[in-house]
Design an enzyme around this catalytic site. Sequence first.
Site, PDB file in Angstrom:
ATOM      1  N   ASN A   1       0.472   4.861   1.941  1.00 32.39           N
ATOM      2  CA  ASN A   1      -0.024   5.783   2.310  1.00 32.39           C
ATOM      3  C   ASN A   1      -0.162   7.670   2.467  1.00 32.39           C
ATOM      4  OD1 ASN A   1      -0.647   3.257   3.868  1.00 32.39           O
ATOM      5  ND2 ASN A   1       0.666   3.895   5.835  1.00 32.39           N
TER       6      ASN A   1
ATOM      7  N   GLU B   1      -5.102   4.342   3.112  1.00 32.33           N
ATOM      8  CA  GLU B   1      -3.881   3.406   2.632  1.00 32.33           C
ATOM      9  C   GLU B   1      -4.289   3.063   1.310  1.00 32.33           C
ATOM     10  OE1 GLU B   1      -3.044   0.501   5.769  1.00 32.33           O
ATOM     11  OE2 GLU B   1      -3.284   1.768   7.135  1.00 32.33           O
TER      12      GLU B   1
ATOM     13  N   THR C   1       0.663  -1.402  -0.081  1.00 31.75           N
ATOM     14  CA  THR C   1       0.016   0.087   0.205  1.00 31.75           C
ATOM     15  C   THR C   1       1.071   0.850   0.091  1.00 31.75           C
ATOM     16  OG1 THR C   1      -0.423   0.147   2.224  1.00 31.75           O
ATOM     17  CG2 THR C   1      -1.742  -0.794   1.507  1.00 31.75           C
TER      18      THR C   1
END
Length: 228
Positions: free
Chosen positions: A45, A126, A43
């Site tokens: 963020n 995220e 991911t």
Amino acid sequence: MATPNRPSLIGDPSGPSPPYPLHMSGRVISGFGRGSKELGIPTANLPVDDASTPWISTTPSGVYFGWASLNLPPTHPDYILPTVNVDNNNNNKRRAAANANGFAVYPMVMSIGYNPFYKNTVRSAEVHVLHSFRADFYGAEMRLLITGFIREERDYSGLEALIADINFDCDVAKRSLAREAWAPREVDVEVDVPGEEGRKVVLRGQLEAAWLIRPSESGRTGQRSVVC
């Protein structure tokens, strides 16, 4: 197993409804590695900043989906030239998912909230880009066009249940975005064919998404993003 009785498709066939689409942007920097190492779901963020994204303070916590654009450097193995390539799956010529400004556009799913499973004390955003990258893209400019809401955030009894729901979120996003009214009209994008595992097609839709690929403004700074 994912949480039962969840819808597999989000939104009307005619396209996103207000307040969507929403915009968010930033540059990718190194993070904690939790998404890749523990979940197998990398991911990026984005810090939740009310000043640069005023809409986020009133946005419910949960899982969202839409499109992400990345301005990758030419040295990156996933950099796409704005030319016509050959799709080896069906031998049809297709335009790469990029424009002259160097942005590549991909489907994405993201969470906004506190991630109850990890007991976060700071609200975060995220982003999981639905593409298998061959290398990190620290420092690349990322833009998000958030087109809809999938579900509320929740806690889980174990890691397997969390991963199952995230994978279901990804499938929902892929199916929902593979519709003409939900795909960008300014650039071709590669989407999964619903019901046909592993098959992808290139689609140019009807969704106004010029912001994703407009030229970067010199000297402009945005939110920072973190690959974790």
